[in-house]
Scaffold this motif. Structure first.
Motif, short mmCIF file in Angstrom:
data_model
loop_
_atom_site.label_atom_id
_atom_site.label_comp_id
_atom_site.label_asym_id
_atom_site.label_seq_id
_atom_site.Cartn_x
_atom_site.Cartn_y
_atom_site.Cartn_z
N HIS A 19 0.76 -1.08 -0.11
CA HIS A 19 0.17 0.01 0.04
C HIS A 19 0.82 1.27 0.05
CE1 HIS A 19 -3.52 -2.62 0.86
NE2 HIS A 19 -2.48 -3.22 1.79
N VAL A 20 0.32 2.30 -0.79
CA VAL A 20 1.13 3.65 -0.55
C VAL A 20 0.30 4.68 0.34
CG1 VAL A 20 1.81 5.38 -2.14
CG2 VAL A 20 1.74 3.25 -3.08
N ARG A 21 1.04 5.22 1.22
CA ARG A 21 0.50 6.15 1.91
C ARG A 21 1.26 7.40 1.99
NH1 ARG A 21 -2.79 3.07 1.67
NH2 ARG A 21 -3.85 1.74 3.06
N TYR A 22 0.63 8.76 2.32
CA TYR A 22 1.05 10.03 2.29
C TYR A 22 1.03 10.36 3.68
CZ TYR A 22 0.97 9.23 -2.77
OH TYR A 22 1.00 8.70 -3.78
N ASP A 23 2.10 11.05 4.11
CA ASP A 23 1.96 11.82 5.45
C ASP A 23 1.28 13.16 5.17
OD1 ASP A 23 2.60 13.58 7.57
OD2 ASP A 23 4.56 12.33 7.84
N PRO A 24 0.26 13.44 5.92
CA PRO A 24 -0.31 14.74 5.70
C PRO A 24 0.46 15.85 5.82
CG PRO A 24 -1.50 13.55 7.34
CD PRO A 24 -0.13 12.89 6.96
N ALA A 25 1.56 16.05 6.51
CA ALA A 25 2.56 17.17 6.34
C ALA A 25 3.26 17.48 5.21
CB ALA A 25 3.54 16.93 7.82
N ASP A 26 3.40 16.22 4.50
CA ASP A 26 4.47 16.26 3.25
C ASP A 26 3.13 16.67 2.19
OD1 ASP A 26 6.59 15.03 4.30
OD2 ASP A 26 6.14 13.13 3.70
N VAL A 27 1.90 16.30 2.34
CA VAL A 27 1.12 16.78 1.31
C VAL A 27 0.96 18.29 1.41
CG1 VAL A 27 -1.45 16.57 0.66
CG2 VAL A 27 -0.13 14.45 1.07
N ARG A 28 0.88 18.61 2.86
CA ARG A 28 0.77 20.13 2.95
C ARG A 28 1.90 20.91 2.39
NH1 ARG A 28 -2.76 22.19 6.51
NH2 ARG A 28 -2.88 20.41 7.43
N ALA A 29 3.16 20.34 2.75
CA ALA A 29 4.43 20.90 2.05
C ALA A 29 4.15 21.08 0.57
CB ALA A 29 5.50 20.19 2.63
N TYR A 30 3.71 19.92 0.07
CA TYR A 30 3.65 19.96 -1.44
C TYR A 30 2.70 21.13 -1.83
CZ TYR A 30 1.89 18.35 -6.14
OH TYR A 30 1.34 18.48 -7.23
N VAL A 31 1.52 21.26 -1.23
CA VAL A 31 0.60 22.34 -1.80
C VAL A 31 1.32 23.59 -1.58
CG1 VAL A 31 -1.60 23.35 -1.10
CG2 VAL A 31 -1.37 20.89 -1.42
N THR A 32 1.91 23.83 -0.30
CA THR A 32 2.52 25.15 -0.10
C THR A 32 3.70 25.40 -1.24
OG1 THR A 32 2.23 24.84 2.18
CG2 THR A 32 3.84 26.49 1.49
N GLY A 33 4.41 24.44 -1.79
CA GLY A 33 5.41 24.59 -2.71
C GLY A 33 4.82 25.19 -3.94
N ARG A 34 3.68 24.29 -4.33
CA ARG A 34 2.79 24.41 -5.58
C ARG A 34 2.61 26.03 -5.43
NH1 ARG A 34 4.54 23.10 -9.54
NH2 ARG A 34 2.65 23.66 -10.47
N LYS A 35 1.78 26.51 -4.32
CA LYS A 35 1.16 27.87 -4.36
C LYS A 35 2.56 28.75 -4.43
CE LYS A 35 -2.62 27.21 -1.12
NZ LYS A 35 -3.07 27.53 0.27
N ASP A 36 3.46 28.49 -3.70
CA ASP A 36 4.62 29.39 -3.97
C ASP A 36 5.39 29.34 -5.50
OD1 ASP A 36 4.52 30.03 -1.34
OD2 ASP A 36 6.28 28.60 -0.69
N ALA A 37 5.38 28.31 -5.93
CA ALA A 37 5.91 28.41 -7.43
C ALA A 37 4.90 29.03 -8.24
CB ALA A 37 5.92 26.85 -7.97
N ASP A 38 3.54 29.13 -8.28
CA ASP A 38 2.62 29.67 -8.98
C ASP A 38 2.65 31.21 -8.54
OD1 ASP A 38 1.87 27.44 -10.17
OD2 ASP A 38 -0.23 27.12 -8.93
#
Length: 80
Positions: free
Chosen positions: A57-76
């Motif tokens: 099974h693949v799992r995602y840490d909520p903190a990593d998902v939040r960091a990803y979203v923040t990074g995408r927002k910053d890049a945009d």
């Protein structure tokens, strides 16, 4: 009988880990993606939030998902 003021032993074992890791299906719902295959494509291309395997099974840490979203927002924001 346990003393109600004693810390929860499960919290000690978790050592700061989240109570719940996210599944690929959770990401589909969160990001309103067309299918779970999109999440797997992101993982293969290494363009989405980092995930990890627990057995098959693949799992995602909520903190990593939040960091990803923040990074995408910053890049945009920087691209605008």
């Amino acid at each position: 009988m346990a003393n109600p003021t004693d810390p929860d032993p499960r919290a000690i074992l978790r050592g700061g880990l989240p109570d719940c890791y996210l599944t690929p299906e959770d990401l589909v719902v969160m990001f309103k993606l067309p299918s779970v295959e999109t999440v797997y494509q992101w993982r293969r291309k290494r363009i989405g939030p980092p995930g990890f395997r627990v057995g098959k099974h693949v799992r995602y840490d909520p903190a990593d998902v939040r960091a990803y979203v923040t990074g995408r927002k910053d890049a945009d924001h920087n691209a605008a």
